[in-house]
Scaffold this motif. Structure first.
Motif, PDB file in Angstrom:
ATOM      1  N   LEU A 139       0.859  -1.182   0.000  1.00  0.00           N
ATOM      2  CA  LEU A 139       0.000   0.000   0.000  1.00  0.00           C
ATOM      3  C   LEU A 139       0.893   1.229   0.000  1.00  0.00           C
ATOM      4  CD1 LEU A 139      -2.832  -0.618   2.647  1.00  0.00           C
ATOM      5  CD2 LEU A 139      -3.000  -0.652   0.163  1.00  0.00           C
ATOM      6  N   HIS A 140       0.670   2.121  -0.927  1.00  0.00           N
ATOM      7  CA  HIS A 140       1.428   3.371  -0.953  1.00  0.00           C
ATOM      8  C   HIS A 140       0.875   4.287   0.130  1.00  0.00           C
ATOM      9  CE1 HIS A 140       3.373   2.016  -4.563  1.00  0.00           C
ATOM     10  NE2 HIS A 140       2.202   1.815  -5.149  1.00  0.00           N
ATOM     11  N   ALA A 141       1.638   5.281   0.500  1.00  0.00           N
ATOM     12  CA  ALA A 141       1.222   6.236   1.531  1.00  0.00           C
ATOM     13  C   ALA A 141      -0.162   6.789   1.180  1.00  0.00           C
ATOM     14  CB  ALA A 141       2.233   7.370   1.634  1.00  0.00           C
ATOM     15  N   GLY A 142      -1.074   6.744   2.153  1.00  0.00           N
ATOM     16  CA  GLY A 142      -2.420   7.272   1.962  1.00  0.00           C
ATOM     17  C   GLY A 142      -3.403   6.327   1.298  1.00  0.00           C
ATOM     18  N   GLU A 143      -2.961   5.189   0.776  1.00  0.00           N
ATOM     19  CA  GLU A 143      -3.873   4.233   0.118  1.00  0.00           C
ATOM     20  C   GLU A 143      -4.630   3.405   1.146  1.00  0.00           C
ATOM     21  OE1 GLU A 143      -2.168   3.144  -4.276  1.00  0.00           O
ATOM     22  OE2 GLU A 143      -1.567   1.843  -2.637  1.00  0.00           O
ATOM     23  N   THR A 144      -5.791   2.909   0.711  1.00  0.00           N
ATOM     24  CA  THR A 144      -6.630   2.084   1.571  1.00  0.00           C
ATOM     25  C   THR A 144      -6.809   0.706   0.950  1.00  0.00           C
ATOM     26  OG1 THR A 144      -7.819   4.013   2.403  1.00  0.00           O
ATOM     27  CG2 THR A 144      -8.909   1.883   2.653  1.00  0.00           C
ATOM     28  N   LEU A 145      -6.686  -0.308   1.768  1.00  0.00           N
ATOM     29  CA  LEU A 145      -6.936  -1.690   1.364  1.00  0.00           C
ATOM     30  C   LEU A 145      -8.371  -2.028   1.749  1.00  0.00           C
ATOM     31  CD1 LEU A 145      -6.090  -4.752   0.813  1.00  0.00           C
ATOM     32  CD2 LEU A 145      -5.652  -4.826   3.250  1.00  0.00           C
ATOM     33  N   THR A 146      -9.118  -2.563   0.823  1.00  0.00           N
ATOM     34  CA  THR A 146     -10.456  -3.063   1.126  1.00  0.00           C
ATOM     35  C   THR A 146     -10.578  -4.441   0.499  1.00  0.00           C
ATOM     36  OG1 THR A 146     -11.384  -0.838   1.153  1.00  0.00           O
ATOM     37  CG2 THR A 146     -12.938  -2.664   0.917  1.00  0.00           C
ATOM     38  N   GLU A 147     -10.780  -5.428   1.333  1.00  0.00           N
ATOM     39  CA  GLU A 147     -10.932  -6.813   0.874  1.00  0.00           C
ATOM     40  C   GLU A 147     -12.287  -7.309   1.376  1.00  0.00           C
ATOM     41  OE1 GLU A 147      -9.557  -9.640  -1.451  1.00  0.00           O
ATOM     42  OE2 GLU A 147      -8.010  -8.306  -0.699  1.00  0.00           O
ATOM     43  N   VAL A 148     -13.102  -7.864   0.479  1.00  0.00           N
ATOM     44  CA  VAL A 148     -14.426  -8.342   0.853  1.00  0.00           C
ATOM     45  C   VAL A 148     -14.455  -9.863   0.746  1.00  0.00           C
ATOM     46  CG1 VAL A 148     -16.905  -8.223   0.397  1.00  0.00           C
ATOM     47  CG2 VAL A 148     -15.471  -6.191   0.042  1.00  0.00           C
ATOM     48  N   TYR A 149     -14.843 -10.496   1.832  1.00  0.00           N
ATOM     49  CA  TYR A 149     -14.986 -11.954   1.897  1.00  0.00           C
ATOM     50  C   TYR A 149     -16.472 -12.283   2.013  1.00  0.00           C
ATOM     51  CZ  TYR A 149      -9.995 -12.111   2.976  1.00  0.00           C
ATOM     52  OH  TYR A 149      -8.630 -11.979   2.930  1.00  0.00           O
ATOM     53  N   ARG A 150     -16.818 -13.479   1.586  1.00  0.00           N
ATOM     54  CA  ARG A 150     -18.178 -13.981   1.758  1.00  0.00           C
ATOM     55  C   ARG A 150     -18.077 -15.321   2.483  1.00  0.00           C
ATOM     56  NH1 ARG A 150     -21.973 -13.961  -3.452  1.00  0.00           N
ATOM     57  NH2 ARG A 150     -20.629 -15.674  -4.083  1.00  0.00           N
TER      58      ARG A 150
END
Length: 170
Positions: A139-150
């Motif tokens: 992740l670069h500075a300021g980036e957000t990780l969003t991972e969706v599981y089911r």
């Protein structure tokens, strides 16, 4: 000088020349082999970053129905540098058991194109988990990780806790 002595001398000279050639060739051969090994080493994948901790996200009870439940893992890199992270989902068994088995749940992850892909879970001492090495990303500075599981509970008798978290490296 006899013919026998000439043959011995000639054989000796040939042996000395051959040995000299091998001696001279050995460093050259070693020099040519070493760069090949260096190239091989340089082309290998770098060792993974060192795990430095986890950011635990809110846990919830394992759903008792067989419906599909979405779980979102979100983490923002608030540092000024790039950071290697890996989302992880843990499903823990009750302390008193019975322990969960991978076949008790179905787990999928939403891909970038919106389609779902099955996720295999590992198991250890009653905890089911998604693998960290394959989930690592930068992740670069300021980036957000969003991972969706089911998550789908296949065994209606299964009890436990769902614990999303993010592994931090470096």
């Amino acid at each position: 000088m006899s013919l026998k002595n000439s043959r011995v001398r000639l054989a000796s000279v040939a042996l000395v020349v051959a040995l000299s050639g091998l001696t001279a060739a050995s460093p050259a051969m070693a020099a040519t082999r070493q760069p090949a090994a260096a190239v091989s080493t340089a082309s290998q994948v770098q060792a993974p970053a060192t795990l430095s901790g986890f950011v635990d996200l809110p846990a919830s009870a394992l759903p008792s129905d067989s419906a599909r439940h979405e779980i979102t893992v979100t983490y923002r890199n608030d540092t000024s540098a790039d950071r290697t992270v890996a989302p992880q989902l843990l499903v823990t068994s009750p302390d008193e058991g019975p322990f969960l088995a991978p076949s008790d749940i179905g787990l999928e992850r939403r891909k970038a194109d919106g389609c779902w892909e099955a996720v295999q879970v590992g198991t250890q001492t009653g905890t089911l988990f998604t693998e960290l090495p394959t989930a690592q990303r930068t992740l670069h500075a300021g980036e957000t990780l969003t991972e969706v599981y089911r998550l789908t509970v296949v065994d209606p008798q299964a009890k436990g806790t769902v614990q999303p978290r993010v592994a931090l490296y470096g």
